[in-house]
Design an enzyme around this catalytic site. Structure first.
Site, mmCIF file in Angstrom:
data_model
loop_
_atom_site.group_PDB
_atom_site.id
_atom_site.type_symbol
_atom_site.label_atom_id
_atom_site.label_comp_id
_atom_site.label_asym_id
_atom_site.label_seq_id
_atom_site.Cartn_x
_atom_site.Cartn_y
_atom_site.Cartn_z
ATOM 1 N N TYR A 56 -5.992 15.354 -10.688
ATOM 2 C CA TYR A 56 -5.147 14.282 -11.210
ATOM 3 C C TYR A 56 -3.964 14.846 -11.981
ATOM 4 O O TYR A 56 -2.818 14.414 -11.801
ATOM 5 C CB TYR A 56 -5.979 13.364 -12.103
ATOM 6 C CG TYR A 56 -5.170 12.302 -12.813
ATOM 7 C CD1 TYR A 56 -4.637 11.213 -12.121
ATOM 8 C CD2 TYR A 56 -4.950 12.382 -14.182
ATOM 9 C CE1 TYR A 56 -3.906 10.239 -12.772
ATOM 10 C CE2 TYR A 56 -4.221 11.413 -14.844
ATOM 11 C CZ TYR A 56 -3.695 10.347 -14.141
ATOM 12 O OH TYR A 56 -2.962 9.386 -14.791
ATOM 13 N N SER A 104 2.395 11.049 -17.197
ATOM 14 C CA SER A 104 1.204 11.248 -18.011
ATOM 15 C C SER A 104 1.436 12.404 -18.964
ATOM 16 O O SER A 104 2.099 13.392 -18.610
ATOM 17 C CB SER A 104 -0.005 11.560 -17.115
ATOM 18 O OG SER A 104 -1.096 12.016 -17.885
ATOM 19 N N ASP A 112 0.871 -1.173 0.000
ATOM 20 C CA ASP A 112 0.000 0.000 0.000
ATOM 21 C C ASP A 112 0.905 1.219 0.000
ATOM 22 O O ASP A 112 1.611 1.478 0.976
ATOM 23 C CB ASP A 112 -0.892 -0.014 1.246
ATOM 24 C CG ASP A 112 -1.842 1.176 1.308
ATOM 25 O OD1 ASP A 112 -1.743 2.074 0.442
ATOM 26 O OD2 ASP A 112 -2.669 1.218 2.236
ATOM 27 N N LYS A 172 0.020 14.374 -11.095
ATOM 28 C CA LYS A 172 0.944 13.765 -12.053
ATOM 29 C C LYS A 172 2.084 14.719 -12.407
ATOM 30 O O LYS A 172 3.232 14.292 -12.582
ATOM 31 C CB LYS A 172 0.194 13.348 -13.320
ATOM 32 C CG LYS A 172 -0.471 11.994 -13.216
ATOM 33 C CD LYS A 172 0.567 10.888 -13.016
ATOM 34 C CE LYS A 172 -0.039 9.503 -13.066
ATOM 35 N NZ LYS A 172 0.977 8.450 -12.853
#
Length: 300
Positions: free
Chosen positions: A157, A143, A64, A161
């Site tokens: 997001y 990304s 995790d 990133k």
């Protein structure tokens, strides 16, 4: 050469595809994921079945990325079993979709915790071993959103990133003298073949979000998704991202590229990144640190 590889967030998406592809290439691969005895128990069974069916060394390990103890335990398990760790693939991440204003600050923080701080926890667990070896590879899954033609409604997001990408670039210079390489994989917006959009998080402030869905941005979510899908060629295949990651791992030490783009939609990120990465190279040369562009062990 067979590599011992850890991939974070390998229960689905790019991580699962890469784990299988790297195992098929002859490497020992640990597909890590959280809650292996609970919500991801089915994924563990799928990994084990795939390994048996294809005769590859593909394993799972509990990890995790939001827990330092979990990261430490996963790395210790791998090193105990093999005496080394060659590649860490920073793939774990989570996407959200919706108007930025409707996400709470706590949601921003949680997304940053998974996508950015998670890489830091894994690095702190793994890097002491890689530095002792004087050899290793960090492969970061970034990304195209960090520098491409980013659409609205993905702000949390995209911001996370972009932060992760910046951390990767800084780490590259700090690890080069330890003989540790850095490669950054930059996938584009694949709307098919993964569950990124289907499993994306939504704003917690529903009342604020409703002001967008009922106001001048009515139907905007569908417009964005339709526009993204229209930019993606019909033959776009997410497996090409995994294949590109295998290609990076299989290259000889010192020959791995700093950044690789796999973006069928061609959102422009490759152009911007080429300029930014060239400026990084030029600046390191200006300050007399050109040697940081190539990993090598500096003997004290």
């Amino acid at each position: 050469m067979q590599q011992i590889i850890l991939i974070t967030g390998a229960s689905s998406g790019f991580g699962a595809l890469a784990a299988r592809a790297m195992a098929r290439a002859g490497h020992t691969v640990y597909a890590s994921m959280r809650d292996t005895q609970g919500r991801n128990a089915a994924q563990v069974e799928a990994v084990n079945a795939y390994a048996k069916e294809h005769g590859v060394d593909l394993r799972t390990v509990e990890l995790d990325v939001q827990s330092q103890d979990s990261a430490d335990a996963a790395i210790a398990h791998i090193v105990t079993a093999h005496g080394r760790l060659d590649v860490v693939v920073h793939n774990a991440g989570h996407m959200v979709f919706g108007p930025a204003e409707a996400f709470t600050p706590e949601q921003f923080a949680q997304l940053y915790d998974v996508n950015v701080l998670g890489t830091q926890r894994v690095n702190r667990a793994a890097l002491p071993q890689l530095r002792r070896q004087g050899r290793g590879l960090l492969l970061w899954v970034s990304s195209s959103s960090t520098r491409g033609g980013t659409p609205p409604y993905l702000a949390p997001y995209f911001a996370a990133k972009a932060a992760m990408d910046s951390v990767a670039v800084s780490y590259a210079g700090e690890l080069a003298r330890w003989g540790i390489e850095t490669s950054i994989m930059v996938p584009g917006a694949f709307t098919k073949g993964t569950n990124h959009f289907a499993h994306s998080g939504t704003p917690a402030d529903k009342a604020r979000a409703a002001q967008y869905t009922e106001g001048p941005y009515r139907g905007f979510e569908e417009e964005i998704l339709h526009g993204l899908a229209a930019c993606e060629p019909a033959d776009a295949d997410v497996a090409t991202v995994a294949d590109a990651m295998v290609d990076i791992v299989n290259l000889p030490f010192g020959k791995r590229p700093f950044r690789v783009h796999v973006d069928p939609a061609d959102d422009g990120a490759a152009v911007v990144a080429a300029v930014a990465d060239r400026i990084r190279v030029d600046f390191l040369r200006r300050i007399g640190q050109e040697a940081l562009l190539s990993p090598r062990v500096v003997v004290q």
